[in-house]
Design a protein around this motif. Structure first.
Motif, PDB file in Angstrom:
ATOM      1  N   VAL A 160       0.810   7.287   7.616  1.00  0.00           N
ATOM      2  CA  VAL A 160       2.088   6.778   8.122  1.00  0.00           C
ATOM      3  C   VAL A 160       2.087   5.263   7.942  1.00  0.00           C
ATOM      4  CG1 VAL A 160       3.585   6.522  10.123  1.00  0.00           C
ATOM      5  CG2 VAL A 160       2.296   8.649   9.800  1.00  0.00           C
ATOM      6  N   LYS A 161       3.199   4.753   7.412  1.00  0.00           N
ATOM      7  CA  LYS A 161       3.315   3.314   7.157  1.00  0.00           C
ATOM      8  C   LYS A 161       4.394   2.710   8.050  1.00  0.00           C
ATOM      9  CE  LYS A 161       3.970   0.012   3.331  1.00  0.00           C
ATOM     10  NZ  LYS A 161       4.004  -0.120   1.850  1.00  0.00           N
ATOM     11  N   PHE A 162       4.086   1.550   8.585  1.00  0.00           N
ATOM     12  CA  PHE A 162       5.095   0.791   9.329  1.00  0.00           C
ATOM     13  C   PHE A 162       5.082  -0.650   8.848  1.00  0.00           C
ATOM     14  CE2 PHE A 162       5.930  -2.075  13.039  1.00  0.00           C
ATOM     15  CZ  PHE A 162       7.305  -1.887  13.072  1.00  0.00           C
ATOM     16  N   VAL A 163       6.247  -1.110   8.454  1.00  0.00           N
ATOM     17  CA  VAL A 163       6.430  -2.524   8.142  1.00  0.00           C
ATOM     18  C   VAL A 163       7.561  -3.014   9.040  1.00  0.00           C
ATOM     19  CG1 VAL A 163       7.041  -4.223   6.386  1.00  0.00           C
ATOM     20  CG2 VAL A 163       5.736  -2.186   5.741  1.00  0.00           C
ATOM     21  N   ALA A 164       7.249  -3.960   9.903  1.00  0.00           N
ATOM     22  CA  ALA A 164       8.301  -4.506  10.769  1.00  0.00           C
ATOM     23  C   ALA A 164       9.320  -5.218   9.886  1.00  0.00           C
ATOM     24  CB  ALA A 164       7.707  -5.481  11.778  1.00  0.00           C
ATOM     25  N   ASP A 165      10.595  -4.885  10.051  1.00  0.00           N
ATOM     26  CA  ASP A 165      11.562  -5.680   9.290  1.00  0.00           C
ATOM     27  C   ASP A 165      11.793  -6.987  10.045  1.00  0.00           C
ATOM     28  OD1 ASP A 165      13.789  -5.537  11.107  1.00  0.00           O
ATOM     29  OD2 ASP A 165      14.278  -3.551  10.335  1.00  0.00           O
ATOM     30  N   ARG A 166      12.482  -7.925   9.403  1.00  0.00           N
ATOM     31  CA  ARG A 166      12.568  -9.259   9.981  1.00  0.00           C
ATOM     32  C   ARG A 166      13.275  -9.255  11.332  1.00  0.00           C
ATOM     33  NH1 ARG A 166       9.127 -12.628   9.742  1.00  0.00           N
ATOM     34  NH2 ARG A 166       9.008 -12.352   7.484  1.00  0.00           N
ATOM     35  N   ILE A 167      14.272  -8.410  11.445  1.00  0.00           N
ATOM     36  CA  ILE A 167      15.046  -8.398  12.674  1.00  0.00           C
ATOM     37  C   ILE A 167      14.192  -7.876  13.835  1.00  0.00           C
ATOM     38  CG2 ILE A 167      17.155  -7.521  13.765  1.00  0.00           C
ATOM     39  CD1 ILE A 167      17.573  -9.553  11.430  1.00  0.00           C
ATOM     40  N   VAL A 210       0.836  -1.213   0.000  1.00  0.00           N
ATOM     41  CA  VAL A 210       0.000   0.000   0.000  1.00  0.00           C
ATOM     42  C   VAL A 210       0.867   1.258   0.000  1.00  0.00           C
ATOM     43  CG1 VAL A 210      -1.638   1.357   1.384  1.00  0.00           C
ATOM     44  CG2 VAL A 210      -1.934  -1.132   1.160  1.00  0.00           C
ATOM     45  N   THR A 211       0.555   2.160  -0.920  1.00  0.00           N
ATOM     46  CA  THR A 211       1.157   3.500  -0.859  1.00  0.00           C
ATOM     47  C   THR A 211       0.028   4.514  -1.013  1.00  0.00           C
ATOM     48  OG1 THR A 211       1.569   3.574  -3.233  1.00  0.00           O
ATOM     49  CG2 THR A 211       3.364   2.774  -1.874  1.00  0.00           C
ATOM     50  N   LEU A 212       0.160   5.627  -0.327  1.00  0.00           N
ATOM     51  CA  LEU A 212      -0.867   6.673  -0.363  1.00  0.00           C
ATOM     52  C   LEU A 212      -0.179   8.013  -0.581  1.00  0.00           C
ATOM     53  CD1 LEU A 212      -2.982   5.599   2.764  1.00  0.00           C
ATOM     54  CD2 LEU A 212      -3.550   5.172   0.366  1.00  0.00           C
ATOM     55  N   ALA A 225       2.387  -5.333   9.243  1.00  0.00           N
ATOM     56  CA  ALA A 225       2.392  -4.112   8.432  1.00  0.00           C
ATOM     57  C   ALA A 225       1.106  -3.339   8.672  1.00  0.00           C
ATOM     58  CB  ALA A 225       2.518  -4.458   6.953  1.00  0.00           C
ATOM     59  N   ILE A 226       1.229  -2.025   8.687  1.00  0.00           N
ATOM     60  CA  ILE A 226       0.066  -1.168   8.934  1.00  0.00           C
ATOM     61  C   ILE A 226       0.293   0.182   8.259  1.00  0.00           C
ATOM     62  CG2 ILE A 226       1.036  -0.433  11.171  1.00  0.00           C
ATOM     63  CD1 ILE A 226      -1.860  -0.220  12.213  1.00  0.00           C
ATOM     64  N   VAL A 227      -0.751   0.689   7.629  1.00  0.00           N
ATOM     65  CA  VAL A 227      -0.735   2.057   7.104  1.00  0.00           C
ATOM     66  C   VAL A 227      -1.934   2.766   7.724  1.00  0.00           C
ATOM     67  CG1 VAL A 227      -0.832   3.553   5.082  1.00  0.00           C
ATOM     68  CG2 VAL A 227       0.266   1.301   4.912  1.00  0.00           C
ATOM     69  N   ALA A 228      -1.659   3.828   8.479  1.00  0.00           N
ATOM     70  CA  ALA A 228      -2.746   4.579   9.125  1.00  0.00           C
ATOM     71  C   ALA A 228      -2.885   5.923   8.433  1.00  0.00           C
ATOM     72  CB  ALA A 228      -2.439   4.773  10.604  1.00  0.00           C
ATOM     73  N   ASP A 229      -4.115   6.306   8.145  1.00  0.00           N
ATOM     74  CA  ASP A 229      -4.364   7.549   7.404  1.00  0.00           C
ATOM     75  C   ASP A 229      -5.442   8.352   8.122  1.00  0.00           C
ATOM     76  OD1 ASP A 229      -4.662   9.536   5.551  1.00  0.00           O
ATOM     77  OD2 ASP A 229      -5.598   8.263   4.018  1.00  0.00           O
ATOM     78  N   TRP A 230      -5.007   9.272   8.961  1.00  0.00           N
ATOM     79  CA  TRP A 230      -5.948  10.170   9.641  1.00  0.00           C
ATOM     80  C   TRP A 230      -6.229  11.345   8.714  1.00  0.00           C
ATOM     81  CZ3 TRP A 230      -9.592  10.877  12.982  1.00  0.00           C
ATOM     82  CH2 TRP A 230      -9.928  12.168  13.429  1.00  0.00           C
TER      83      TRP A 230
END
Lengths: 162, 282, 799
Positions: C288-295, C44-46, C214-219
């Protein structure tokens, strides 16, 4: 002579692409972020999961262990390209029919890897299939269905003489 | 994670690569296959200022025969070694070892020179070259030189390569009719770095062996020669060879297994690899 | 390609013409995924979207003395650097407790640590930038001064008076404790011919979903509305929690869940770093987007298992099991995870141990303690793999002790197939299980006697193979008894809305979600069958709180049993509505009509009367031609929640055949079998693949997986090279079989199947290893994962 940013020209799925990329950008991030080719996935970024598998100059590589800047002049193919040309349509159908995918996140990488195996080994044993796919992580299926699907396509291709 | 920023230069010649290495002595890394390096960059375990890419130096790639030596260019991909008829014939140990290295997509990209220069103590190729009495060709600012594999691996991820050196080729004596080799490793999953592994060569001596070279990996900071065991094995005493391993290798605990287990597995490997060598027919 | 429909036909009300129930229909949404055209949250991109990266505590327990973000904020691309106290102005903290787990306590947890980090990996500062790489660049410049605090890592000493108390306000490090004493346990042990006592240890696992969290929040301040693209199993639960902690109405929050790259229980919890993302979006007024990296996934995705169970069984010489007793201990990190709590796995172990057996004497005690490691919570098959391994491990050890065949001791003690309804000593209620039929089927499938003969023959050649079994029960279709009664707003019911479109096809909106299990296929099969159209005429919409009925989502093996029944009832209701329209068009009584393959037909003769497309055309575009006062209702909604039983238990049995290399301690898996009974099988292929995937996750537990921590709370193997997930080469082929005992609680009769494989596999691999090594006099292995080193030590090869 050296730069944090580089201009590259390459073909991706047959289309010529000219872009300026950060030297640090991996091939898979370039494909996903710059070209919108989100069929290649980022699972671990250290070469273990295989979700980012793409083809570079005809052979499969880890998209996370290759830099985009290294692909200047190269030919890159992704699952989107293989889907459009129909190159592995039989494998895709077999995966769908056999439910050889659940969440589907590993599937593009799995398909590209299996396609490379079948190009070199026409009718691999189940053990050989498992070995060739040993670098592609799937948490969902337990692998059995994937091996079934690849085996079925191998036999079908051998039978039809393609 | 994403790598920290770095510059990139694609070397057009070996001399240029050596020159670029000299520009920023502390912050330059050579980029060969990248299969270890880029993973460490992605995790920011390594933050060089400049990468010098030598993938365009085709003169560093390829396998050829040079009289009684096999010469493998440093940038030869692992997959080429795996599939090479010359390797299978003249350096069969490498053909045995290659399928254990990572996975097909990694071997398509990874190079022999990269693996040797990175010198991971658990990697297969450094031990193989040690067992094969290989020589490593190096080009540097003061010219070319050759280092024996026994002298090349200095410590943990540390080699005879200087900061401006480029590993250019590996020279391996071609296998004679009496050449014997064996390879095995214990890894939890196919393609994993081994808990412990063994690459070995010898010459047939009747039903026995002579000139035995045993190179263990995963048991120390570098490939480790088991010299007491070599002597015992050449003397035909396998039990003594296994027993003497406790004096030859000193493995450390790691997250997978402890030292005692590794020591035991080293003995199991020795029996299996010795069997491969004694049962082999020329 | 052969697809085995190994299911006896017991269908009755479901046996409609052209029914899809019981057929291996390919999932309708797969081509998208095989072609790389999926839409995962990571994709997802916004517009104006920013990326967040976190500065995480390197210490397991430390006071945050000072955070200096000055240099980070000056970096190119940086939008904000936000600390815990700053973010706390936007989002409130939470406490992970449930009232029905009496005494369970926890401390308030914040989106970003306020003044103290309580595990290695807890976020202490967020950096938001134009790209993830720039956010990481700036994270490296955030200066954090820590003052290290005493760490609590070993659960065995966590309750000692000398041990530091992690949350002083709680008084001690005890999160939850439960005791149970049923029957006459002491007398039963005293009267037993043999008693076996041992300690089982289970590794700390994590899910390693291939797509990280992964989460993208759009207020959107203009709309005063928050849209969250979230890889979650429970969109409505998250809608409620985002609203609650941001101070919004639920109507101001929309959660969208598209493709999810694996979940397994990992994505059904409240993660602090995800709560921070919604708060950051509100704070910064942009996506705002957050994708946890593997580490970071390894030290923040919930961990699970990590139990030590001291266990005891009594048995008579004729094989009668007289009593079970367990004492369980687990450390769950510094917080009970919100909102499902971290007491459930221990609670399930108490509930489930001994569950397949008719044994009236049972004593159990469990303690759940806080520690400075990553949090633990519910992960696929919660508690089951532990309870099953303890029970089945004890049963096979007892059988060995009295010299009885492991199948015979089960035949002697498994609850009889004609004993239902009945219950367990722990108080579980069983509607209808089939332990004996399942065992009989397994014995045939694996050709048991031939396998035993082969095993014996090979032993003479020094080849040590083992055969191990595990009977199991599985909690599925949970009612409100699981969470709702404890006060959590986690829906037990689910709804389905089905509407007729203007061309006579149907669209189903369901509250359950799809993460690869095949929920969409199951809903489509059920709706198509109930309503009377080909499956190609069904579209399923999931994962959108604006456009699906309120529901629980997909977890605890509930999607097919609960979501499926709602779809069945909605399909039937819509059929009645459409037949009312057709009846008014045809001047026929609706009850004389039926819908089959998109045609309204005479129910008796099957004669085609009018097509659904024509019914839809008239109803939508020419309602003027319908009788006065008649209103066509072309959308129907039904909800369903199990009421007769708190849970719909399933059962089954697994077997493992393997070879132990007694020189190296390496185990080679040769074959695996599973017979399970999930009631009505809606799609045999999907059930089998749930079982297979689950089995391999269980094999991971038995042989490979473990989060290794040192005594200072540092995780030592938080990467995919060192945390060993099962890969293709080492895994066996897995054969599946079924026995069908439908639940009468629903018309569909379907129970869940998602966790059976994971529940039983560790136990039967353990039993197979011990079976292989028994002739060598090896000490029984009960400490998972069974590494080569542990096997060598059991054999006395290594001290």
């Amino acid at each position: 002579m050296s730069s944090l940013q580089c201009d590259i020209t390459l073909t991706v799925n047959g289309e010529t692409i000219r872009e300026t990329v950060e030297a640090r950008k991996t091939l898979v991030d370039f494909l996903r972020d710059d070209l919108g080719l989100t069929g290649s996935h980022v699972g671990c970024e250290h070469g273990f999961c295989g979700a980012c598998t793409v083809r570079l100059n005809g052979v499969i590589v880890r998209g996370c262990l290759t830099l985009a800047v290294q692909c200047d002049g190269a030919k890159v193919e992704t699952i989107e390209g293989l889907s459009d040309t129909g190159e592995c349509a039989d494998l895709q159908t077999a995966f769908e029919t056999r439910n050889a995918l659940q969440c589907g996140f590993c599937t593009p990488g799995m398909l590209l890897t299996a396609q490379e195996l079948l190009a070199s080994d026409r009718v691999p044993s189940r053990e050989a299939i498992r070995e060739h796919l040993s670098g592609n992580y799937c948490r969902c299926t337990g692998y059995h269905a994937i091996v079934d699907a690849v085996e079925a396509v191998a036999k079908a291709r051998a039978g039809s003489g393609t | 994670m994403k790598p920290a920023p770095f510059g990139y230069a694609k070397a057009r010649s070996l001399d240029e690569a050596i020159g670029l290495l000299g520009q920023q002595p502390d912050g330059v890394k050579l980029l060969a296959g990248g299969q270890s390096l880029i993973a460490t960059l992605n995790m920011r375990l390594s933050e060089p200022r400049l990468l010098v890419d030598i993938n365009g130096l085709h003169e560093l790639s390829g396998i050829r025969l040079d009289n009684d030596h096999l010469v493998i260019g440093a940038m030869t991909r692992q997959v080429e070694i795996e599939r090479s008829a010359d390797i299978a014939r003249h350096a069969p140990l490498l053909a045995k070892a290659l399928p254990h290295i990572a996975h097909p997509a990694i071997r398509n990209r990874g190079t022999i020179g990269g693996s040797i220069a990175f010198a991971d103590p658990a990697a297969e190729l450094p031990a193989c070259l040690t067992a094969l009495s290989a020589e490593i060709e190096i080009a540097g600012p003061s010219g070319k030189r050759t280092v024996r594999a026994d002298d090349f691996f200095k410590g943990l991820f540390e080699t005879a390569l200087g900061p401006q050196d480029v590993l250019t080729a590996i020279r391996i004596p071609t296998a004679l009719a009496d050449h014997r080799c064996g390879f095995d490793e214990f890894a939890r999953r196919l393609g994993d770095y081994a808990i412990v592994g063994l690459a070995a060569t010898a010459r047939a001596n009747g039903a026995g062996l002579k000139d035995v070279r045993l190179a263990y990996f995963g048991v120390g900071a570098t490939p480790v020669r088991a010299s007491r065991a070599e002597v015992a094995l050449a003397a035909g005493d396998l039990d003594k060879a296994v027993a003497s391993l406790s004096g030859d290798i000193d493995p450390q605990d790691d997250v997978q297994e402890n030292a005692a287990v590794k020591q035991h597995l080293a003995g199991v490997l020795l029996r299996r690899v010795a069997k491969q060598m004694t049962e082999a027919r020329s | 390609m052969k697809i085995t429909d190994d299911v006896p036909s017991t269908l009755t009300a479901l046996d409609r013409p052209n029914s899809y129930i019981g057929r291996s229909v390919p999932r309708p949404n797969l081509a998208r995924l095989t072609q790389g055209r999926g839409h995962y949250v990571t994709d997802v991109t916004l517009p104006r979207m920013a990326h967040v990266a976190y500065v995480r505590s390197p210490h397991a327990h430390a006071r945050i003395v000072r955070i200096d973000t000055t240099a980070a904020k000056k970096m190119p691309g940086v939008i904000a650097a936000v600390t815990g106290p700053e973010l706390a102005k936007v989002i409130t903290p939470w406490v992970g407790v449930l009232t029905h787990l009496k005494g369970l306590k926890s401390a308030p947890q914040s989106a970003i640590a306020i003044d103290r980090a309580c595990w290695q990996g807890e976020a202490v500062c967020a950096v938001v930038a134009r790209t993830r790489a720039e956010a990481e660049d700036a994270c490296a410049l955030v200066q954090v001064d820590y003052e290290e605090l005493p760490t609590v890592t070993d659960p065995e000493t966590a309750l000692d008076a000398a041990t530091h108390v992690i949350h002083a306000d709680l008084g001690d490090n005890l999160c939850f404790e439960r005791s149970l004493d049923v029957g006459t346990v002491d007398a039963a042990f005293a009267g037993s011919d043999a008693v076996v006592e041992t300690t089982f240890v289970f590794g700390r696992h994590t899910g390693v979903t291939n797509e990280p969290r992964a989460i993208v929040a759009d207020w959107n301040p203009g709309e005063q509305r928050l849209t969250v693209y979230h890889g979650t199993q429970a969109p409505h639960m998250m809608q409620n929690l985002f609203a609650k902690h941001l101070g919004l109405e639920e109507s101001q929050v929309r959660v969208l869940t598209k493709d999810v790259g694996g979940s397994f229980g990992i994505k059904v919890h409240t993660y602090a770093d995800e709560m921070a993302v919604v708060a950051l979006s509100k704070l910064l007024k942009r996506p705002v987007k957050f994708v946890a990296d593997r580490i970071e996934s390894f030290v923040t995705d919930i961990h699970a298992r990590d139990h030590r169970v001291k266990a005891k069984i009594g048995v008579m010489n004729d094989g009668t099991i007289t009593a079970f007793e367990i004492d369980d201990l687990t450390g769950i990190g510094p917080y009970s995870v919100y909102p499902r709590t971290s007491g459930i796995e221990a609670n399930q172990i108490v509930n489930l141990t001994g569950g397949p057996y008719a044994c009236p004497n049972y004593r159990a005690h469990t303690r759940v303690v806080f520690q400075n490691k990553n949090v633990m919570c519910q992960y696929r098959a919660v508690g089951h793999p532990i309870a099953c391994a303890v029970t089945e491990g004890l049963v096979e050890l007892a059988a060995a002790k009295i010299g009885m065949d492991p199948l015979d001791i089960r035949r002697k003690n498994l609850i009889a197939d004609n004993a239902y309804p009945t219950g367990s000593a722990s108080g579980l209620k069983f509607e209808a299980l089939s332990h004996h039929a399942s065992l009989d089927k397994l014995v045939k499938m694996m050709d048991h006697d031939a396998l035993r003969a082969e095993q014996t023959a090979l032993r003479h050649k020094g080849i040590y193979r083992g055969i191990g079994f595990a009977s199991f029960i599985e909690v599925t279709n949970p009612s409100a008894a699981f969470y709702g009664v404890g006060g959590a707003k986690i829906s037990a019911q689910d709804g389905c809305t089905i509407k007729l479109d203007a061309q006579g096809a149907i669209v189903c909106h369901t509250g359950v979600t799809e993460q690869g299990q095949g929920a969409e296929a199951v809903i489509a099969q059920v709706a198509a069958s109930a309503f009377g159209v080909a499956i190609e005429r069904v579209r399923v919409i999931t994962g959108d709180t604006d456009n699906t009925p309120y529901g629980g989502g997909t977890w605890a093996s509930r999607a097919a049993g609960i979501g499926g029944e709602a779809a069945w009832q909605a399909g039937k209701a819509l059929r009645q509505n459409v037949l009312a329209v057709a009846g008014s068009i045809l001047q026929a009584k609706p009850e004389t009509l039926d819908i089959r393959d998109s045609q309204v037909v005479d129910a008796g003769t099957g004669k085609e009367r009018i097509g659904l497309d024509e019914v839809a055309r008239i109803a939508y575009f020419r309602p003027d031609t319908l009788p006065p006062g008649f209103q066509a209702e072309l959308m129907a909604t039904r909800h369903y929640v199990p009421r007769a039983f708190p849970f719909s238990f399933t059962n089954g049995i697994q077997a493992s055949y393997l070879e132990v290399d007694t020189d190296s301690g390496f185990v080679k898996l040769l074959k695996h079998w599973c017979v399970e009974d999930c009631g009505t099988v809606i799609n045999p292929q999907l059930v089998d693949e749930q079982v297979r995937g689950g089995v391999v996750q269980g094999i991971g537990a038995a042989l490979y997986e473990q989060c290794v921590y040192d005594e200072r709370g540092q995780m030592l193997n938080g990467n995919m090279a060192d945390y060993l997930v099962p890969m293709a080469s080492e895994m066996p082929d897995i054969q599946c079989g079924h026995v069908v005992s439908p639940t009468a609680d629903s018309e569909l009769g379907a129970k869940g199947a998602g966790e059976a494989g994971t529940a039983g596999a560790p136990a039967c691999v353990m039993n197979a290893i011990n079976d292989a090594l028994r002739p060598l006099g090896a000490a029984p292995l009960t400490d998972m994962p069974f590494t080569p080193g542990k096997i060598l030590r059991a054999l006395g090869r290594v001290s």
